[in-house]
Design a protein around this motif. Sequence first.
Motif, PDB file in Angstrom:
ATOM      1  N   GLY A   1     -18.190 -10.594   2.926  1.00  0.00           N
ATOM      2  CA  GLY A   1     -18.946  -9.905   3.962  1.00  0.00           C
ATOM      3  C   GLY A   1     -19.427 -10.821   5.068  1.00  0.00           C
ATOM      4  O   GLY A   1     -19.801 -10.365   6.149  1.00  0.00           O
ATOM      5  N   LEU A   2     -19.430 -12.124   4.803  1.00  0.00           N
ATOM      6  CA  LEU A   2     -19.791 -13.113   5.821  1.00  0.00           C
ATOM      7  C   LEU A   2     -18.554 -13.786   6.396  1.00  0.00           C
ATOM      8  O   LEU A   2     -18.563 -14.220   7.560  1.00  0.00           O
ATOM      9  N   LEU A   3     -17.512 -13.902   5.592  1.00  0.00           N
ATOM     10  CA  LEU A   3     -16.297 -14.612   5.993  1.00  0.00           C
ATOM     11  C   LEU A   3     -15.165 -13.601   6.131  1.00  0.00           C
ATOM     12  O   LEU A   3     -15.059 -12.927   7.139  1.00  0.00           O
ATOM     13  N   THR A   4     -14.331 -13.472   5.139  1.00  0.00           N
ATOM     14  CA  THR A   4     -13.313 -12.425   5.067  1.00  0.00           C
ATOM     15  C   THR A   4     -12.737 -12.468   3.670  1.00  0.00           C
ATOM     16  O   THR A   4     -13.118 -13.308   2.854  1.00  0.00           O
ATOM     17  N   GLN A   5     -11.841 -11.539   3.368  1.00  0.00           N
ATOM     18  CA  GLN A   5     -11.128 -11.557   2.096  1.00  0.00           C
ATOM     19  C   GLN A   5      -9.645 -11.513   2.367  1.00  0.00           C
ATOM     20  O   GLN A   5      -9.109 -10.482   2.798  1.00  0.00           O
ATOM     21  N   ILE A   6      -8.977 -12.622   2.181  1.00  0.00           N
ATOM     22  CA  ILE A   6      -7.527 -12.654   2.345  1.00  0.00           C
ATOM     23  C   ILE A   6      -6.901 -11.606   1.437  1.00  0.00           C
ATOM     24  O   ILE A   6      -7.246 -11.486   0.269  1.00  0.00           O
ATOM     25  N   GLY A   7      -6.001 -10.823   1.999  1.00  0.00           N
ATOM     26  CA  GLY A   7      -5.258  -9.834   1.224  1.00  0.00           C
ATOM     27  C   GLY A   7      -5.846  -8.444   1.216  1.00  0.00           C
ATOM     28  O   GLY A   7      -5.118  -7.469   1.055  1.00  0.00           O
ATOM     29  N   SER A   8      -7.153  -8.305   1.385  1.00  0.00           N
ATOM     30  CA  SER A   8      -7.787  -7.003   1.191  1.00  0.00           C
ATOM     31  C   SER A   8      -8.606  -6.587   2.402  1.00  0.00           C
ATOM     32  O   SER A   8      -9.759  -6.994   2.565  1.00  0.00           O
ATOM     33  N   ALA A   9      -8.008  -5.758   3.237  1.00  0.00           N
ATOM     34  CA  ALA A   9      -8.716  -5.272   4.421  1.00  0.00           C
ATOM     35  C   ALA A   9      -9.874  -4.367   4.032  1.00  0.00           C
ATOM     36  O   ALA A   9     -10.974  -4.472   4.582  1.00  0.00           O
TER      37      ALA A   9
END
Length: 273
Positions: free
Chosen positions: A144-152
Amino acid sequence: MQIPGKTAIVTGGGGGIGSAVAQALAARGARVVVADLDGAAAERAAATINAEHPGSAVAEGGDVARTEVIERLIARAQAEFGPVDMYFANAGITGGTGLNLTEQQWDTALDVNLRAHIRAAQLLVPEWAERGEGCFVSTASAAGLLTQIGSAGYSVAKHAAVAFAEWLSVTYGDSGIRVSCLCPMGVETALLREGERSGDRLGEAATRAVTSAGDVLAPEAVAAEAMAAVEDERFLILPHPGVLDMYRQKGADYDRWLRGMRRYQRTLLEVDA
């Protein structure tokens, strides 16, 4: 906020972070409604708590993204222990990978990871504001602060959960309502391992992105950090201190951070190439 004597609801409490949070609350003298989509898991978690702290926990099964289920949790808490003082919006799902999520998958990811928080706040916060006290803890994620590779779906929903928690704090912080946002990175839970078991390259990369970025913590360690933050009335809960450095780097030079994340993604995907 002081925890002893408080009444709390913990969603996603049947295992992982939620179960550890419920146990930590009871150990500090709170009474807890343990809620989970898997009612049997909630019952087991409550039984474990009651074995050490008799009469401290009850269990409820149901989809905590639904308003009527949240209303039932609040009513159960009031009947068993008294008015709700604390709500831990912890239930979460990964929600699938890539851009191929269906409309239903997007709705479910947003319902569980975001709208469940909004619906609980709508039911609890106005009464807390009148009372002059309450505590809302949102489990978001480092995603929620950065991102999650693979999961939009996961990344978008968790960003929104952080934003909603911020808004709650800004809007109601002067009314005695304390808001905290839990943003761990890797935690040894079933949710963490979903990607690597998916057979999907992006899903496998999603798990590796988290497990290779830092230590994978036990849920109990995360729960202990959450308890300390609630007692200190801190907003941002970072069980992985390195996340703050990553967040600062992102804000300092967004384009450089995006280039770095693309490189990182390539290395993760090359493992399966």
